[in-house]
Design an enzyme around this catalytic site. Structure first.
Site, PDB file in Angstrom:
ATOM      1  N   LYS A  80      -5.613  36.908 -76.467  1.00 26.14           N
ATOM      2  CA  LYS A  80      -4.871  35.678 -76.214  1.00 26.14           C
ATOM      3  C   LYS A  80      -5.714  34.406 -76.255  1.00 26.14           C
ATOM      4  O   LYS A  80      -5.237  33.338 -76.645  1.00 26.14           O
ATOM      5  CB  LYS A  80      -4.185  35.784 -74.852  1.00 26.14           C
ATOM      6  N   ASP A 127       1.833  35.696 -67.920  1.00 23.86           N
ATOM      7  CA  ASP A 127       1.758  36.952 -67.181  1.00 23.86           C
ATOM      8  C   ASP A 127       0.305  37.264 -66.851  1.00 23.86           C
ATOM      9  O   ASP A 127       0.016  38.159 -66.076  1.00 23.86           O
ATOM     10  CB  ASP A 127       2.308  38.082 -68.050  1.00 23.86           C
TER      11      ASP A 127
HETATM   12  C1  LIG Z   1      -1.832  41.867 -74.297  1.00 27.10           C
HETATM   13  C2  LIG Z   1      -0.704  41.204 -74.981  1.00 27.10           C
HETATM   14  N1  LIG Z   1      -0.240  41.735 -76.109  1.00 27.10           N
HETATM   15  C3  LIG Z   1       0.782  41.177 -76.771  1.00 27.10           C
HETATM   16  C4  LIG Z   1       1.391  40.029 -76.315  1.00 27.10           C
HETATM   17  C5  LIG Z   1       2.587  39.502 -77.054  1.00 27.10           C
HETATM   18  O1  LIG Z   1       2.438  38.235 -77.602  1.00 27.10           O
HETATM   19  P1  LIG Z   1       3.740  37.366 -77.868  1.00 27.10           P
HETATM   20  O2  LIG Z   1       4.282  36.915 -76.578  1.00 27.10           O
HETATM   21  O3  LIG Z   1       3.260  36.269 -78.740  1.00 27.10           O
HETATM   22  O4  LIG Z   1       4.725  38.237 -78.587  1.00 27.10           O
HETATM   23  C6  LIG Z   1       0.928  39.429 -75.137  1.00 27.10           C
HETATM   24  C7  LIG Z   1       1.522  38.199 -74.622  1.00 27.10           C
HETATM   25  O5  LIG Z   1       1.185  37.680 -73.587  1.00 27.10           O
HETATM   26  C8  LIG Z   1      -0.149  40.034 -74.453  1.00 27.10           C
HETATM   27  O6  LIG Z   1      -0.633  39.522 -73.303  1.00 27.10           O
END
Ligand SMILES: Cc1ncc(COP(=O)(O)O)c(C=O)c1O
Length: 407
Positions: A80, A127
């Protein structure tokens, strides 16, 4: 138009014939060059590993399985930060009135630039992973950050954000309502919202955030080429779908002929891309309620409108999956076969590998496996987007078998 839907053990899938769609220049290989040039200057930058699970692929009767392991990214345990750091750098350059391509990272973090820009506060709702990246980037620039979290925020995730000097506000709201609160507070206090999703009138920063993710995508392409591999199936998980939009938007421009098949994974209780695709009216549809899942990074009920056209037209399969699928993915990645390397993969990171397991081994998923033409000639790629960001749950899943396999 969606073609098929099944329901099995709280898991569903939906197949469609992908359509051609205009692919944005903002997610092109040329755009990725500039993003990577920025990230390369950050102290501690190193491409994260693309782990080749050869023994697993053989055991599953597949050509190849590759997992992009984001757990070591800048010591922050998730991909992220790529988005937040790039967007904040663009924002500071906007205030300086200079293009990012002409400002080095050393200049950006200098006292001189801080004086020119003045004290600013960056706000977001998260989150965990996105907020940690924003707090980290703000700290490096000598700026403030205020991070709003939904109810039930995991203490380890709160602590890892506070460790970067951020003010953390744990709310009693779900993710989407926490964003609304953060927006109101930002407006009231003159803070800059650095949110990883877009809405009407708020698109520039979320576009930069999606572009930030291109560094991970471009590294993956380089690593696949170095392994002399061409991906046939790309598995990508979605919360709001900014990540999936960036991955698909980029990979579809790099791999045109043949185009890989794109497969989306979401938690059953927060499957807003699935719900939007299933509606078949070309529009997005929100999911509301608690959005309860162990995949908290994916617990989002509203699709990012910047991604929607890509997510509407290019995937051949949407899946809505029970938590046990993510837990299985975590266990398999932590316990590899023979000399395959282990991957520390958290709940939101492991769901792609968990789905591959169902496709490879569960008779209930055979029809989908055949429809997707997954077999000995296939090269499957997924993104383990986080490490053990909730170490307590991680151990309970890996050691004590929490969220056991069903099937
Ligand atoms: C570890 C992880 N993977 C995937 C995602 C998904 O990203 P998006 O919200 O852009 O779909 C997030 C989003 O916070 C994440 O924290």
């Amino acid at each position: 138009m969606p073609m098929e839907s099944i329901e099995h053990l709280n898991c569903r899938y939906l197949l469609q014939a992908p359509r051609e769609t205009g692919l944005p220049e903002t997610l092109s290989p040329a755009a990725a060059l500039g993003v990577r040039a920025f990230h390369r200057q950050l102290p501690g930058y190193r491409p994260t590993p693309l782990v080749h699970l050869e023994r697993l692929a053989r055991a599953w009767g597949l050509g190849d399985v590759f997992v992009k392991d984001e757990s070591p990214r800048f010591g922050l345990q998730a991909f992220k930060v790529l988005g937040g750091s790039y967007a904040i750098a663009q924002l500071v350059c906007r205030k300086l009135g200079r293009p990012l391509s002409e400002v080095t990272y050393a200049q950006l973090v200098s006292e001189e630039v801080r004086r020119q820009v003045g004290q600013i506060t960056l706000a977001t709702a998260t989150d965990g992973n996105h907020g940690r990246g924003v707090a980290w980037a703000a700290e490096r620039l000598g700026q403030k950050s205020v991070i709003f979290m939904p109810r039930g925020a995991v203490p380890a995730r709160v602590a890892s954000i506070r460790a970067h000097g951020a003010e953390v506000v744990v709310t009693d709201l779900n993710y989407d309502d926490a964003i609304r609160l953060a927006c109101r507070e930002a407006e009231k206090n003159g803070w800059y919202m650095v949110q990883d999703t877009a809405w009407e009138g708020y698109t520039e920063i979320p576009t930069w955030i999606m572009q930030g993710y291109l560094t991970m995508c471009a590294e993956t392409v380089d690593q696949l080429r170095a392994a002399d591999s061409y991906p046939t199936h790309i598995f990508v998980q979605a919360g709001v779908g900014a990540l999936a939009g960036a991955v698909i938007g980029y990979f579809a421009q790099v791999y045109r002929e043949p185009r890989p098949r794109f497969i989306i994974m979401e938690p059953a209780n927060a499957a807003c891309v699935f719900a939007s695709a299933a509606a078949g009216d070309g529009r997005t549809h929100a999911v509301t309620g608690d959005l309860d899942t162990i995949m908290v990074g994916l617990a989002c009920g509203v699709v990012n409108p910047l991604s929607w056209e890509i997510l509407r037209d290019l995937p051949c399969c949407y899946t809505s999956l029970d938590d046990f699928v993510a837990a299985n993915g975590m266990r398999i990645l932590a316990n590899p076969l023979a000399d395959d390397k282990p991957v520390e993969s958290g709940e939101s990171g492991a769901v792609g590998l968990g789905l591959m397991d169902l496709l490879a081994n569960d008779p209930a998923w055979r029809e989908l496996k055949e429809a997707l033409e997954i077999g000995p000639q296939s090269t499957l790629v997924c993104f383990s987007t986080e490490g053990a960001t909730d170490p307590v749950n991680y151990r309970e899943v890996i050691w004590h078998g929490k969220y056991p396999h069903r099937g």
